[in-house]
Design a protein around this motif. Structure first.
Motif, PDB file in Angstrom:
ATOM      1  N   ILE A  84       0.840  -1.200   0.000  1.00  0.00           N
ATOM      2  CA  ILE A  84       0.000   0.000   0.000  1.00  0.00           C
ATOM      3  C   ILE A  84       0.869   1.242   0.000  1.00  0.00           C
ATOM      4  O   ILE A  84       0.689   2.151  -0.832  1.00  0.00           O
ATOM      5  CB  ILE A  84      -0.931   0.003   1.233  1.00  0.00           C
ATOM      6  N   THR A  85       1.822   1.307   0.915  1.00  0.00           N
ATOM      7  CA  THR A  85       2.627   2.519   1.028  1.00  0.00           C
ATOM      8  C   THR A  85       3.655   2.640  -0.098  1.00  0.00           C
ATOM      9  O   THR A  85       4.038   3.755  -0.472  1.00  0.00           O
ATOM     10  CB  THR A  85       3.308   2.590   2.404  1.00  0.00           C
ATOM     11  N   GLN A  86       4.085   1.513  -0.664  1.00  0.00           N
ATOM     12  CA  GLN A  86       4.965   1.604  -1.825  1.00  0.00           C
ATOM     13  C   GLN A  86       4.205   2.159  -3.029  1.00  0.00           C
ATOM     14  O   GLN A  86       4.751   2.959  -3.809  1.00  0.00           O
ATOM     15  CB  GLN A  86       5.568   0.236  -2.147  1.00  0.00           C
ATOM     16  N   ALA A  87       2.953   1.751  -3.188  1.00  0.00           N
ATOM     17  CA  ALA A  87       2.130   2.316  -4.259  1.00  0.00           C
ATOM     18  C   ALA A  87       1.897   3.810  -4.025  1.00  0.00           C
ATOM     19  O   ALA A  87       1.938   4.613  -4.962  1.00  0.00           O
ATOM     20  CB  ALA A  87       0.798   1.572  -4.348  1.00  0.00           C
ATOM     21  N   MET A  88       1.658   4.174  -2.769  1.00  0.00           N
ATOM     22  CA  MET A  88       1.488   5.602  -2.443  1.00  0.00           C
ATOM     23  C   MET A  88       2.759   6.382  -2.733  1.00  0.00           C
ATOM     24  O   MET A  88       2.715   7.502  -3.265  1.00  0.00           O
ATOM     25  CB  MET A  88       1.100   5.752  -0.972  1.00  0.00           C
ATOM     26  N   ALA A  89       3.922   5.809  -2.364  1.00  0.00           N
ATOM     27  CA  ALA A  89       5.191   6.482  -2.616  1.00  0.00           C
ATOM     28  C   ALA A  89       5.432   6.665  -4.106  1.00  0.00           C
ATOM     29  O   ALA A  89       5.950   7.710  -4.543  1.00  0.00           O
ATOM     30  CB  ALA A  89       6.332   5.689  -1.977  1.00  0.00           C
ATOM     31  N   ALA A  90       5.042   5.663  -4.902  1.00  0.00           N
ATOM     32  CA  ALA A  90       5.186   5.779  -6.349  1.00  0.00           C
ATOM     33  C   ALA A  90       4.289   6.893  -6.897  1.00  0.00           C
ATOM     34  O   ALA A  90       4.703   7.669  -7.769  1.00  0.00           O
ATOM     35  CB  ALA A  90       4.850   4.447  -7.018  1.00  0.00           C
ATOM     36  N   ALA A  91       3.055   6.978  -6.375  1.00  0.00           N
ATOM     37  CA  ALA A  91       2.150   8.043  -6.801  1.00  0.00           C
ATOM     38  C   ALA A  91       2.718   9.403  -6.410  1.00  0.00           C
ATOM     39  O   ALA A  91       2.636  10.374  -7.172  1.00  0.00           O
ATOM     40  CB  ALA A  91       0.774   7.838  -6.169  1.00  0.00           C
ATOM     41  N   CYS A  92       3.302   9.496  -5.222  1.00  0.00           N
ATOM     42  CA  CYS A  92       3.903  10.750  -4.763  1.00  0.00           C
ATOM     43  C   CYS A  92       5.081  11.148  -5.647  1.00  0.00           C
ATOM     44  O   CYS A  92       5.230  12.329  -6.017  1.00  0.00           O
ATOM     45  CB  CYS A  92       4.359  10.615  -3.323  1.00  0.00           C
ATOM     46  N   ALA A  93       5.940  10.190  -5.971  1.00  0.00           N
ATOM     47  CA  ALA A  93       7.094  10.490  -6.827  1.00  0.00           C
ATOM     48  C   ALA A  93       6.628  11.013  -8.181  1.00  0.00           C
ATOM     49  O   ALA A  93       7.207  11.965  -8.733  1.00  0.00           O
ATOM     50  CB  ALA A  93       7.950   9.236  -6.991  1.00  0.00           C
ATOM     51  N   GLU A  94       5.585  10.400  -8.708  1.00  0.00           N
ATOM     52  CA  GLU A  94       5.029  10.842  -9.990  1.00  0.00           C
ATOM     53  C   GLU A  94       4.502  12.274  -9.899  1.00  0.00           C
ATOM     54  O   GLU A  94       4.564  13.039 -10.863  1.00  0.00           O
ATOM     55  CB  GLU A  94       3.923   9.883 -10.419  1.00  0.00           C
ATOM     56  N   ALA A  95       3.984  12.644  -8.714  1.00  0.00           N
ATOM     57  CA  ALA A  95       3.440  13.986  -8.511  1.00  0.00           C
ATOM     58  C   ALA A  95       4.516  15.007  -8.156  1.00  0.00           C
ATOM     59  O   ALA A  95       4.214  16.195  -7.994  1.00  0.00           O
ATOM     60  CB  ALA A  95       2.373  13.956  -7.419  1.00  0.00           C
ATOM     61  N   GLY A  96       5.756  14.548  -8.003  1.00  0.00           N
ATOM     62  CA  GLY A  96       6.847  15.468  -7.730  1.00  0.00           C
ATOM     63  C   GLY A  96       7.234  15.602  -6.277  1.00  0.00           C
ATOM     64  O   GLY A  96       8.046  16.471  -5.915  1.00  0.00           O
ATOM     65  N   VAL A  97       6.699  14.755  -5.405  1.00  0.00           N
ATOM     66  CA  VAL A  97       7.033  14.799  -3.977  1.00  0.00           C
ATOM     67  C   VAL A  97       8.460  14.270  -3.768  1.00  0.00           C
ATOM     68  O   VAL A  97       8.855  13.262  -4.365  1.00  0.00           O
ATOM     69  CB  VAL A  97       6.039  13.954  -3.159  1.00  0.00           C
ATOM     70  N   THR A  98       9.212  14.946  -2.904  1.00  0.00           N
ATOM     71  CA  THR A  98      10.523  14.462  -2.496  1.00  0.00           C
ATOM     72  C   THR A  98      10.374  13.687  -1.191  1.00  0.00           C
ATOM     73  O   THR A  98       9.868  14.222  -0.201  1.00  0.00           O
ATOM     74  CB  THR A  98      11.498  15.635  -2.282  1.00  0.00           C
TER      75      THR A  98
END
Length: 526
Positions: free
Chosen positions: A248-262
């Protein structure tokens, strides 16, 4: 000094959700996670060579469908499967209760036809109240404010909206609502059913992460808190994330990276910086300063206000109430590597029951005595154990032919010297299961034991509390964590909370992160 729009303390699931919603609106967001892996308590880790498991949170239902859809978690690799049975309660060497779609009625009828006939009405009545909770999960609670009618008007309008929702309930449902928020789960269930097994099955939810008897006032709400979730559109169902909770959190982290989150790992925060009564950034343990327009804390409220802030910037009454914020769970969490599947005396063959939540606590009296025993002696000599074997649904977690088990054990005293007693209690838990499934102890290849102290050290769960604070009436909705700050805003301007210590509380929901992001965006637009 590094600069960003938003800095988020803690890379647990709510921090990631909050980060994604903020970044989607064009903000520069930095997430700081103190551990080597993102995800907070929702992580998958190797706990024994070749064996991986969800090392803290371990099953999924409450993750909000809107969060799943908005973040496109399925596209980022998340897949959730349902258990093939809901719950399995071995009662003795011969009897058991196995619940799930298409089988609960006949199973309950083995013990009471009357109870079986009441199952539909019970589910309908509980679902009516659970639906109200679902409506409110993604809402910011009405907040207590000072400053007269003009300042209070928006909150009064918000409270009116809650009132309209409650107004849709009929009189019996309103009475149920009152009961479920104030009564004990034991009293609630005793009013419905006569047979012990079904009461134990439902009553277990009332003591999950709750250091209390099922006959403690308010425990009915904890039961309710566990039934408003869903899996793949099926309300009230529980499931397993393929790859464990870390998926779950790896998928969230991938979505965040795609959105530009560091996202920065191994980055503990030492202090929240303030200037002129406003949060302006943070200092890491290495001395690095990061300035931000807003600071967002995805940590337990007591960690934020007692360890990361200068107490002088907080109102005195607020400091006192945070000091009394109740947090402590009777949870002892184990991950076990197995050479083979357990064989329960009452149902020795492999089957759907091994995919279920396996509850070893035959009745409410047993649960009540377990709590009293822990209060007297530090841990229950006859503990309550829920075991899940996720490798029956996910063969990626263990070597071929072998398995992993998650043990969620109650009750233990949160404040005990756990460095001294950890191994003794771990062995008791394994022996208890062996009493129901002879040979289980011999099948144990290795294990990881997390006492309340370990859960606090590793995941920041103060007192081992999986909910970031008790789910009691004085710590819910507008009063979570403190009345006057139930709207995700701290008593310091520019500082926000997005963790489970805010509405709607604990569980892997994503709702606090979602709601906090909405409030932050509103403030920044002003």
């Amino acid at each position: 000094m590094t600069q960003t729009d938003i800095v988020i303390i803690g890379g647990g699931h709510n921090g990631l959700v909050c980060a994604w919603y903020l970044a989607r609106h064009g903000l520069k967001v930095t997430v700081l996670e103190r551990r080597h892996v993102v995800g907070g308590a929702a992580v998958t880790e190797e706990f024994h060579p070749g064996f991986r498991n969800s090392t803290a949170s371990y099953t999924v239902s409450l993750l909000n469908p809107k969060v799943i859809a908005d973040m496109e978690l399925a596209r980022h690799g998340l897949r959730i499967v349902e258990r093939r049975a809901s719950n399995f309660l071995p009662l003795n060497d011969r009897e058991y209760l196995l619940t799930g779609e298409g089988r609960t009625y006949d199973e309950v009828a083995k013990f009471s036809r009357k109870d079986a006939d009441l199952l539909g009405a019970y589910a309908d009545r509980l679902e009516a109240i659970a639906e109200i909770l679902r409506d409110l999960v993604l809402e910011t609670p009405p907040n207590m404010v000072e400053g007269g009618l003009l300042a209070a008007l928006p909150e009064l309008i918000k409270a009116g909206g809650v009132g309209r929702r409650l107004g849709r309930l009929n009189t019996p449902e309103r009475r149920d609502l009152l009961d479920l928020f104030t009564k004990s789960a034991g009293d609630w269930l005793d009013g419905w059913f006569e047979s012990d097994p079904i009461k134990a099955c439902y009553g277990f939810d009332s003591i999950v992460g709750n250091y209390a008897s099922p006959y403690a006032a308010g425990s009915a709400y904890v039961l309710l808190h566990h039934v408003f979730g869903e899996v793949n559109g099926k309300k009230g169902a529980w499931g397993h994330a393929i790859g464990g909770m870390g998926a779950i959190t790896q998928a969230m982290a991938a979505a965040c990276a795609e959105a530009g989150v560091t996202i920065r790992l191994d980055s503990p925060v030492q202090e929240v910086l303030t200037d002129g009564g406003r949060a302006v950034g943070i200092v890491t343990d290495t001395g690095e300063r990061i300035s931000a327009r807003a600071v967002v804390a995805n940590v337990h409220p007591r960690l934020l206000y007692e360890r990361l802030m200068d107490p002088a910037v907080l109102p005195e009454d607020f400091r006192e109430r945070i000091g009394r914020y109740a947090s402590g769970s009777g949870t002892f969490r184990m991950n076990v590597a197995l050479s083979e599947l357990p064989r329960f005396s009452c149902l020795p063959e492999a089957g759907d029951h091994l995919t279920a939540g396996i509850i070893m606590a035959p009745n409410l009296k047993y649960m009540d005595e377990a709590w009293m025993d822990a209060r007297r002696h530090g841990w229950s000599q006859k503990p309550i154990i829920e075991m899940l074997i996720p490798s029956t649904l996910d063969d990626s977690l263990a070597p071929a032919g072998q398995h992993v088990a998650s043990l969620f054990c109650q009750h233990v005293e949160p404040g005990l010297d756990w460095d001294k007693h950890r191994q003794t209690v771990a062995e008791l838990m394994i022996s208890t299961i062996d009493g129901y499934a002879p040979g289980f102890k011999a099948s144990v290849i290795g294990y990881e034991a997390n006492s309340p102290l370990d859960l606090e050290r590793k995941f920041g769960l103060v007192g081992g509390d999986i909910f970031h604070g008790k789910l009691s009436l004085d710590q819910l909705f507008s009063a979570r964590p403190v009345l006057g700050h139930g709207n995700y805003r701290a008593p310091v301007a520019g500082l926000y909370m997005c963790g489970a210590g805010t509405h709607p509380g604990g569980g892997v929901t994503g709702a606090p992160g979602h709601n906090a992001a909405r409030e932050i965006l509103r403030d920044l637009k002003r």
